[in-house]
Design a protein around this motif. Sequence first.
Motif, PDB file in Angstrom:
ATOM      1  N   GLN A  49     -71.657   9.851 -20.429  1.00 27.42           N
ATOM      2  CA  GLN A  49     -70.828  10.362 -21.512  1.00 27.42           C
ATOM      3  C   GLN A  49     -69.424  10.700 -21.030  1.00 27.42           C
ATOM      4  O   GLN A  49     -68.859  11.736 -21.367  1.00 27.42           O
ATOM      5  CB  GLN A  49     -71.496  11.575 -22.145  1.00 27.42           C
ATOM      6  N   VAL A  50     -68.858   9.842 -20.238  1.00 26.87           N
ATOM      7  CA  VAL A  50     -67.526  10.057 -19.680  1.00 26.87           C
ATOM      8  C   VAL A  50     -66.469   9.568 -20.665  1.00 26.87           C
ATOM      9  O   VAL A  50     -66.587   8.483 -21.219  1.00 26.87           O
ATOM     10  CB  VAL A  50     -67.384   9.297 -18.340  1.00 26.87           C
ATOM     11  N   ASN A  51     -65.451  10.363 -20.879  1.00 27.59           N
ATOM     12  CA  ASN A  51     -64.292   9.927 -21.647  1.00 27.59           C
ATOM     13  C   ASN A  51     -63.336   9.233 -20.683  1.00 27.59           C
ATOM     14  O   ASN A  51     -63.266   9.599 -19.513  1.00 27.59           O
ATOM     15  CB  ASN A  51     -63.580  11.117 -22.294  1.00 27.59           C
ATOM     16  N   CYS A  52     -62.626   8.243 -21.156  1.00 31.78           N
ATOM     17  CA  CYS A  52     -61.689   7.553 -20.273  1.00 31.78           C
ATOM     18  C   CYS A  52     -60.426   7.177 -21.042  1.00 31.78           C
ATOM     19  O   CYS A  52     -60.397   7.226 -22.266  1.00 31.78           O
ATOM     20  CB  CYS A  52     -62.325   6.323 -19.648  1.00 31.78           C
ATOM     21  N   ILE A  53     -59.420   6.831 -20.289  1.00 31.63           N
ATOM     22  CA  ILE A  53     -58.146   6.392 -20.855  1.00 31.63           C
ATOM     23  C   ILE A  53     -57.986   4.911 -20.571  1.00 31.63           C
ATOM     24  O   ILE A  53     -58.185   4.467 -19.436  1.00 31.63           O
ATOM     25  CB  ILE A  53     -56.978   7.188 -20.265  1.00 31.63           C
ATOM     26  N   ALA A  54     -57.654   4.147 -21.585  1.00 34.86           N
ATOM     27  CA  ALA A  54     -57.374   2.715 -21.456  1.00 34.86           C
ATOM     28  C   ALA A  54     -55.862   2.548 -21.632  1.00 34.86           C
ATOM     29  O   ALA A  54     -55.370   2.417 -22.755  1.00 34.86           O
ATOM     30  CB  ALA A  54     -58.142   1.917 -22.496  1.00 34.86           C
ATOM     31  N   PRO A  55     -55.127   2.576 -20.529  1.00 36.04           N
ATOM     32  CA  PRO A  55     -53.664   2.511 -20.650  1.00 36.04           C
ATOM     33  C   PRO A  55     -53.175   1.097 -20.906  1.00 36.04           C
ATOM     34  O   PRO A  55     -53.818   0.114 -20.524  1.00 36.04           O
ATOM     35  CB  PRO A  55     -53.176   3.020 -19.295  1.00 36.04           C
ATOM     36  N   GLY A  56     -52.033   1.014 -21.539  1.00 36.29           N
ATOM     37  CA  GLY A  56     -51.341  -0.264 -21.655  1.00 36.29           C
ATOM     38  C   GLY A  56     -50.547  -0.500 -20.384  1.00 36.29           C
ATOM     39  O   GLY A  56     -50.916  -0.028 -19.311  1.00 36.29           O
ATOM     40  N   ILE A  57     -49.462  -1.216 -20.496  1.00 37.93           N
ATOM     41  CA  ILE A  57     -48.625  -1.477 -19.328  1.00 37.93           C
ATOM     42  C   ILE A  57     -47.743  -0.259 -19.094  1.00 37.93           C
ATOM     43  O   ILE A  57     -46.961   0.141 -19.947  1.00 37.93           O
ATOM     44  CB  ILE A  57     -47.769  -2.738 -19.542  1.00 37.93           C
ATOM     45  N   ILE A  58     -47.895   0.332 -17.919  1.00 37.44           N
ATOM     46  CA  ILE A  58     -47.148   1.519 -17.544  1.00 37.44           C
ATOM     47  C   ILE A  58     -46.124   1.112 -16.494  1.00 37.44           C
ATOM     48  O   ILE A  58     -46.457   0.393 -15.554  1.00 37.44           O
ATOM     49  CB  ILE A  58     -48.089   2.607 -16.979  1.00 37.44           C
ATOM     50  N   ARG A  59     -44.892   1.573 -16.652  1.00 40.71           N
ATOM     51  CA  ARG A  59     -43.825   1.175 -15.723  1.00 40.71           C
ATOM     52  C   ARG A  59     -44.083   1.772 -14.341  1.00 40.71           C
ATOM     53  O   ARG A  59     -43.932   2.962 -14.117  1.00 40.71           O
ATOM     54  CB  ARG A  59     -42.456   1.610 -16.213  1.00 40.71           C
ATOM     55  N   THR A  60     -44.518   0.903 -13.442  1.00 40.49           N
ATOM     56  CA  THR A  60     -44.711   1.231 -12.035  1.00 40.49           C
ATOM     57  C   THR A  60     -44.292  -0.002 -11.240  1.00 40.49           C
ATOM     58  O   THR A  60     -44.004  -1.049 -11.825  1.00 40.49           O
ATOM     59  CB  THR A  60     -46.187   1.551 -11.702  1.00 40.49           C
ATOM     60  N   ARG A  61     -44.331   0.094  -9.949  1.00 37.87           N
ATOM     61  CA  ARG A  61     -43.979  -1.083  -9.146  1.00 37.87           C
ATOM     62  C   ARG A  61     -44.999  -2.198  -9.341  1.00 37.87           C
ATOM     63  O   ARG A  61     -44.685  -3.361  -9.160  1.00 37.87           O
ATOM     64  CB  ARG A  61     -43.842  -0.709  -7.683  1.00 37.87           C
ATOM     65  N   PHE A  62     -46.217  -1.855  -9.720  1.00 37.45           N
ATOM     66  CA  PHE A  62     -47.248  -2.859  -9.922  1.00 37.45           C
ATOM     67  C   PHE A  62     -47.095  -3.603 -11.252  1.00 37.45           C
ATOM     68  O   PHE A  62     -47.612  -4.693 -11.406  1.00 37.45           O
ATOM     69  CB  PHE A  62     -48.638  -2.219  -9.852  1.00 37.45           C
TER      70      PHE A  62
ATOM     71  N   GLY B  68     -67.957  10.186 -24.439  1.00 39.48           N
ATOM     72  CA  GLY B  68     -68.146   8.747 -24.281  1.00 39.48           C
ATOM     73  C   GLY B  68     -67.113   7.896 -24.978  1.00 39.48           C
ATOM     74  O   GLY B  68     -67.408   6.788 -25.406  1.00 39.48           O
ATOM     75  N   GLU B  69     -65.899   8.384 -25.088  1.00 36.90           N
ATOM     76  CA  GLU B  69     -64.843   7.673 -25.812  1.00 36.90           C
ATOM     77  C   GLU B  69     -63.801   7.081 -24.873  1.00 36.90           C
ATOM     78  O   GLU B  69     -63.577   7.589 -23.785  1.00 36.90           O
ATOM     79  CB  GLU B  69     -64.144   8.618 -26.789  1.00 36.90           C
ATOM     80  N   SER B  70     -63.156   6.035 -25.341  1.00 38.31           N
ATOM     81  CA  SER B  70     -61.995   5.457 -24.654  1.00 38.31           C
ATOM     82  C   SER B  70     -60.760   5.798 -25.472  1.00 38.31           C
ATOM     83  O   SER B  70     -60.682   5.452 -26.653  1.00 38.31           O
ATOM     84  CB  SER B  70     -62.103   3.938 -24.546  1.00 38.31           C
ATOM     85  N   LEU B  71     -59.824   6.472 -24.858  1.00 32.87           N
ATOM     86  CA  LEU B  71     -58.560   6.819 -25.505  1.00 32.87           C
ATOM     87  C   LEU B  71     -57.547   5.739 -25.127  1.00 32.87           C
ATOM     88  O   LEU B  71     -57.163   5.615 -23.979  1.00 32.87           O
ATOM     89  CB  LEU B  71     -58.105   8.199 -25.021  1.00 32.87           C
ATOM     90  N   THR B  72     -57.150   4.926 -26.098  1.00 30.46           N
ATOM     91  CA  THR B  72     -56.217   3.835 -25.849  1.00 30.46           C
ATOM     92  C   THR B  72     -54.796   4.358 -25.965  1.00 30.46           C
ATOM     93  O   THR B  72     -54.401   4.870 -27.012  1.00 30.46           O
ATOM     94  CB  THR B  72     -56.438   2.690 -26.842  1.00 30.46           C
ATOM     95  N   VAL B  73     -54.045   4.251 -24.882  1.00 29.73           N
ATOM     96  CA  VAL B  73     -52.653   4.693 -24.830  1.00 29.73           C
ATOM     97  C   VAL B  73     -51.852   3.477 -24.388  1.00 29.73           C
ATOM     98  O   VAL B  73     -51.656   3.242 -23.207  1.00 29.73           O
ATOM     99  CB  VAL B  73     -52.472   5.874 -23.844  1.00 29.73           C
ATOM    100  N   SER B  74     -51.440   2.658 -25.365  1.00 27.61           N
ATOM    101  CA  SER B  74     -50.910   1.337 -25.031  1.00 27.61           C
ATOM    102  C   SER B  74     -49.583   0.981 -25.693  1.00 27.61           C
ATOM    103  O   SER B  74     -49.166  -0.163 -25.614  1.00 27.61           O
ATOM    104  CB  SER B  74     -51.938   0.275 -25.404  1.00 27.61           C
ATOM    105  N   GLY B  75     -48.971   1.908 -26.370  1.00 30.11           N
ATOM    106  CA  GLY B  75     -47.715   1.580 -27.043  1.00 30.11           C
ATOM    107  C   GLY B  75     -47.889   0.610 -28.182  1.00 30.11           C
ATOM    108  O   GLY B  75     -46.959  -0.070 -28.595  1.00 30.11           O
ATOM    109  N   GLY B  76     -49.104   0.516 -28.681  1.00 25.94           N
ATOM    110  CA  GLY B  76     -49.381  -0.395 -29.788  1.00 25.94           C
ATOM    111  C   GLY B  76     -49.711  -1.810 -29.359  1.00 25.94           C
ATOM    112  O   GLY B  76     -49.846  -2.701 -30.184  1.00 25.94           O
ATOM    113  N   MET B  77     -49.844  -2.042 -28.066  1.00 24.25           N
ATOM    114  CA  MET B  77     -50.198  -3.375 -27.575  1.00 24.25           C
ATOM    115  C   MET B  77     -51.679  -3.623 -27.871  1.00 24.25           C
ATOM    116  O   MET B  77     -52.526  -2.800 -27.547  1.00 24.25           O
ATOM    117  CB  MET B  77     -49.955  -3.487 -26.077  1.00 24.25           C
TER     118      MET B  77
END
Length: 92
Positions: free
Chosen positions: A25-38, A79-88
């Motif tokens: 029952q882990v919550n997680c974050i599904a990030p979009g493209i985050i400005r990093t060197r990668f 047990g949720e995924s929090l999508t933080v993607s800028g609308g992508m």
Amino acid sequence: MPLSYLRNQQAHFNLRRSPLDLLDQVNCIAPGIIRTRFSEPLLQAGLSKDMIIGRPGRPEEIAASIAFLVSDDSSYMSGESLTVSGGMHSRL
């Protein structure tokens, strides 16, 4: 989108769905493209144009989402995924 990025996102999603008792029952974050060197190759390929907001995310924006998940404000989430993607749009 590079295959390695998609594999990483799918592995992240599968980990959240793991049947192990400790991860069930882990919550997680599904990030979009985050400005990093990668993320520079993705940004140079023009993927930020696919975002509704039109720019990559900043690390502090993901940090704010993490702060929400560890706060009492998210106490009813499980047990949720929090999508933080800028609308992508993403497909996992």
